[in-house]
Design a protein around this motif. Structure first.
Motif, PDB file in Angstrom:
ATOM      1  N   ALA A   1      -1.625  -8.066   2.271  1.00  0.00           N
ATOM      2  CA  ALA A   1      -0.840  -6.970   2.677  1.00  0.00           C
ATOM      3  C   ALA A   1       0.465  -7.741   3.424  1.00  0.00           C
ATOM      4  O   ALA A   1       1.768  -7.644   2.889  1.00  0.00           O
ATOM      5  N   LEU A   2       0.025  -8.677   4.316  1.00  0.00           N
ATOM      6  CA  LEU A   2       1.165  -9.419   4.928  1.00  0.00           C
ATOM      7  C   LEU A   2       2.169 -10.246   4.225  1.00  0.00           C
ATOM      8  O   LEU A   2       3.255 -10.562   4.058  1.00  0.00           O
ATOM      9  N   GLU A   3       1.160 -10.937   2.881  1.00  0.00           N
ATOM     10  CA  GLU A   3       1.766 -11.644   1.872  1.00  0.00           C
ATOM     11  C   GLU A   3       2.927 -11.199   1.346  1.00  0.00           C
ATOM     12  O   GLU A   3       3.976 -11.339   0.908  1.00  0.00           O
ATOM     13  N   ALA A   4       2.485  -9.686   0.899  1.00  0.00           N
ATOM     14  CA  ALA A   4       3.287  -9.147  -0.119  1.00  0.00           C
ATOM     15  C   ALA A   4       4.435  -8.568   0.597  1.00  0.00           C
ATOM     16  O   ALA A   4       5.432  -8.205  -0.140  1.00  0.00           O
ATOM     17  N   MET A   5       4.376  -8.328   1.882  1.00  0.00           N
ATOM     18  CA  MET A   5       5.484  -7.886   2.641  1.00  0.00           C
ATOM     19  C   MET A   5       6.436  -9.186   3.012  1.00  0.00           C
ATOM     20  O   MET A   5       7.370  -8.827   3.742  1.00  0.00           O
TER      21      MET A   5
ATOM     22  N   MET B   1       0.906  -1.083  -0.088  1.00  0.00           N
ATOM     23  CA  MET B   1       0.185   0.069  -0.084  1.00  0.00           C
ATOM     24  C   MET B   1       0.935   1.033  -0.070  1.00  0.00           C
ATOM     25  O   MET B   1       1.980   1.352   0.686  1.00  0.00           O
ATOM     26  N   ARG B   2       0.539   2.147  -0.887  1.00  0.00           N
ATOM     27  CA  ARG B   2       1.360   3.612  -0.938  1.00  0.00           C
ATOM     28  C   ARG B   2       0.795   4.276   0.319  1.00  0.00           C
ATOM     29  O   ARG B   2      -0.349   4.552   0.463  1.00  0.00           O
ATOM     30  N   LEU B   3       1.790   4.819   1.206  1.00  0.00           N
ATOM     31  CA  LEU B   3       1.221   5.801   2.101  1.00  0.00           C
ATOM     32  C   LEU B   3       1.331   7.046   1.916  1.00  0.00           C
ATOM     33  O   LEU B   3       2.069   7.543   1.196  1.00  0.00           O
ATOM     34  N   CYS B   4      -0.013   7.823   2.109  1.00  0.00           N
ATOM     35  CA  CYS B   4      -0.063   9.267   2.062  1.00  0.00           C
ATOM     36  C   CYS B   4       1.058  10.138   3.010  1.00  0.00           C
ATOM     37  O   CYS B   4       1.505   9.393   3.842  1.00  0.00           O
ATOM     38  N   MET B   5       1.438  11.024   2.686  1.00  0.00           N
ATOM     39  CA  MET B   5       2.704  11.965   3.415  1.00  0.00           C
ATOM     40  C   MET B   5       2.038  12.027   4.858  1.00  0.00           C
ATOM     41  O   MET B   5       2.752  11.916   5.801  1.00  0.00           O
ATOM     42  N   TRP B   6       0.841  12.426   5.089  1.00  0.00           N
ATOM     43  CA  TRP B   6       0.275  12.706   6.630  1.00  0.00           C
ATOM     44  C   TRP B   6       0.288  11.288   7.339  1.00  0.00           C
ATOM     45  O   TRP B   6       0.646  11.396   8.488  1.00  0.00           O
ATOM     46  N   GLN B   7       0.245  10.008   6.559  1.00  0.00           N
ATOM     47  CA  GLN B   7       0.225   8.913   7.458  1.00  0.00           C
ATOM     48  C   GLN B   7       1.637   8.441   7.822  1.00  0.00           C
ATOM     49  O   GLN B   7       2.080   8.030   8.829  1.00  0.00           O
ATOM     50  N   VAL B   8       2.584   8.935   6.619  1.00  0.00           N
ATOM     51  CA  VAL B   8       4.124   8.292   7.067  1.00  0.00           C
ATOM     52  C   VAL B   8       4.464   9.443   8.140  1.00  0.00           C
ATOM     53  O   VAL B   8       5.268   8.795   9.262  1.00  0.00           O
ATOM     54  N   LYS B   9       4.175  10.649   8.250  1.00  0.00           N
ATOM     55  CA  LYS B   9       4.457  11.578   9.583  1.00  0.00           C
ATOM     56  C   LYS B   9       3.842  11.055  10.662  1.00  0.00           C
ATOM     57  O   LYS B   9       4.273  10.954  11.639  1.00  0.00           O
ATOM     58  N   ARG B  10       2.495  10.692  10.522  1.00  0.00           N
ATOM     59  CA  ARG B  10       1.905  10.143  11.673  1.00  0.00           C
ATOM     60  C   ARG B  10       2.569   8.885  12.451  1.00  0.00           C
ATOM     61  O   ARG B  10       2.754   8.837  13.576  1.00  0.00           O
ATOM     62  N   TYR B  11       2.911   7.877  11.395  1.00  0.00           N
ATOM     63  CA  TYR B  11       3.608   6.663  12.033  1.00  0.00           C
ATOM     64  C   TYR B  11       5.048   6.952  12.562  1.00  0.00           C
ATOM     65  O   TYR B  11       5.382   6.651  13.569  1.00  0.00           O
ATOM     66  N   PHE B  12       5.737   7.958  11.883  1.00  0.00           N
ATOM     67  CA  PHE B  12       6.979   8.389  12.387  1.00  0.00           C
ATOM     68  C   PHE B  12       7.102   8.845  13.679  1.00  0.00           C
ATOM     69  O   PHE B  12       7.735   8.634  14.633  1.00  0.00           O
TER      70      PHE B  12
END
Length: 495
Positions: A306-310, A1-12
């Motif tokens: 998603a788990l399989e893809a990773m 899944m491609r993360l949006c920038m706001w999601q990247v910041k949130r998880y970081f």
């Protein structure tokens, strides 16, 4: 899944915050090896809301199909005698989270507390050990996504105080009735949901929560195990669902009884409390219910893929269950789809239909010989199970559960069994109690009233009360009902 920038910041920021917080606490007891002899597994626990024992096709549903969960059951372990913590939301989830039944847990009912009103449940206390805390202390990165209901912001029960590095969803469980939330709590702070303005517009709850779960999993460092508690708000009322191709698959197929906001409509829920007027109107509640269940199956597939893809599938245990039996609210009628399967009762009953729930364990790298387990198990078993799998112990913390790890690992010869399971329920005029002991199931509708006794091996629908034929069993179980609970100031026994 491609993360949006706001999601990247949130998880970081969540990850950095967890690191900073860990520096102020006692060192974590990191697990290095699980009972399987491998790296401790990732764990994803998916919880449906008011999904009945008979609502999955692998448990007998014929009106609609749940192929993802059916496949997981066929390749994993399908439990046939698994029980929820209670017959309503908050005490059931607290039982799951803390490993205690409703006779010893702190949260024993849907209790409204303080000025926050309906749905602002009694919060967990600092000394209530949770799944999140057990796994966080074992070195896991942890997330609680979806419906919480165990503590509002600013209380001792909000997720980040109970072992979760990241949290996203609704804290007030009454607000979880709305399937298009206009705001959620992210790490304890309330945030608007972009595009969700109004009760039928924007992003559907299940899509929000699935996206967040996948985004979180993708954010976890490759060398760190993770735990995701993913609590959907479906198929609980309100019976609103996107009118997309999935809904259209069922639209017009059933003899519908439209539900109008502010009226009971549908099921016979008038005895269960105040009018459920907050639920949105739905002209086709049966079609909506079917669509909700199938959407859960589809969302589970997204997590699995998603788990399989990773490349994480083989070392990830996925557990799936429901918090109690099927509801009769917002236009839903459990009998329409035999949502309780062959069982008697529904949500708010301590008969089997109110508390026996589907439970599937899927772990491709470990469960290599699929099985059906009739082990009598419960929500309060999950905490000792995850501790066992993570290679950590609970110290002096008391749990009412047993570890299911031997069954998951195919070592059933060393599987401990329960002496009994106990429940109490306080939302009726008198305190209701129930006990499961071996083949026997007992229900007592008032503390000093008669005990109903059923032989579940011969009478799964609890249709024949055999109490008069087995006085010794009744006496033994009555003693359990009288002694299994501890005193609680908010939930005294009501005669």
């Amino acid at each position: 899944m491609r993360l949006c920038m706001w999601q990247v910041k949130r998880y970081f920021y969540a990850w950095v915050g967890a690191l900073l917080l860990s520096g102020c606490q006692a060192p974590a007891e990191t697990a290095t090896e699980s009972p399987s002899g491998a790296t401790p597994p990732n764990i994803v626990y998916i919880l449906a809301d008011d999904l009945g024992y008979g609502d999955l096709s692998c448990y007998g549903q014929t009106n609609f199909q749940t192929p993802t969960l059916d496949d997981m059951a066929a390749r994993g372990i399908r439990f046939t005698q698994h029980y929820a913590g209670s017959t309503v939301c908050a005490p059931s989830r607290a039982s799951l989270m803390t490993g205690r039944h409703t006779g010893t847990s702190y949260v024993r009912g849907n209790y409204e507390t303080g000025p926050r009103g309906f749905g602002a449940e009694l919060p967990l206390r600092p000394d209530d050990l949770t799944l999140g805390e057990v796994l966080q202390n074992a070195g896991y990165h942890t997330a609680a996504i979806g419906k919480w209901g165990m503590g509002m912001d600013g209380t001792t029960g909000e997720p980040f105080k109970k072992g979760f590095d990241y949290s996203y969803g609704v804290l007030n469980q009454a607000y979880a009735h709305y399937q298009y939330p206009d705001s959620v709590y992210v790490n304890g702070k309330r945030e608007a949901v972009p595009g969700n303005q109004g009760r039928r517009m924007g992003t559907y709850s299940g899509d929000l929560y699935t996206d967040e779960a996948i985004g979180f999993i993708e954010s976890v460092p490759a060398d760190q195990p993770f735990f995701v508690y993913l609590a959907y708000t479906t198929p609980h009322a309100e019976m609103l669902v996107p009118e997309d191709t999935l809904f259209q698959r069922f639209a017009g197929q059933f003899d519908e009884r439209p539900f109008t906001k502010g009226k009971q409509g549908g099921g016979d829920s008038a005895d269960y409390g105040p009018d459920f007027g907050a639920y949105g109107s739905q002209n086709q509640p049966f079609a909506a219910y079917a669509s909700m269940v199938v959407r859960i199956d589809r969302d589970t597939r997204r997590i699995k893929e998603a788990l399989e893809a990773m490349g994480l599938a083989d070392n990830t245990l996925i557990l799936f269950s429901s918090d109690n039996g099927p509801h009769a609210e917002g236009g839903a009628v459990p009998e329409q789809f035999a949502s309780a399967g062959p069982l008697r009762g529904q949500k708010r009953d301590l008969y089997e239909g109110g508390i026996r729930v589907p439970f599937i364990a899927y772990w491709p790298g470990v469960i290599r010989q699929p099985a059906e387990s009739d082990l009598i198990s419960s929500f309060w078993d999950i905490l000792p199970t995850v501790a066992d799998l993570a290679g950590t112990d609970l110290g002096d913390y008391r749990t009412d559960g047993i570890s299911l790890a031997p069954t998951l690992l195919g070592e059933t010869d060393r599987q401990q069994e329960h002496e009994y399971l106990y429940w109490e329920f306080h939302e009726r005029k008198s305190t209701n109690q129930a006990v499961r002991k071996d083949k026997w199931k007992a229900v007592r509708m008032e503390p000093r009233g008669p005990v109903e006794l059923y032989n579940l091996k011969e009478d799964i629908d609890e249709s024949e009360n055999v109490a008069d034929d087995h006085p010794a069993v009744v006496a033994e179980i009555s003693e359990i009902m009288d002694t299994a609970r501890t005193l609680h100031p908010l939930w005294p026994v009501k005669d």
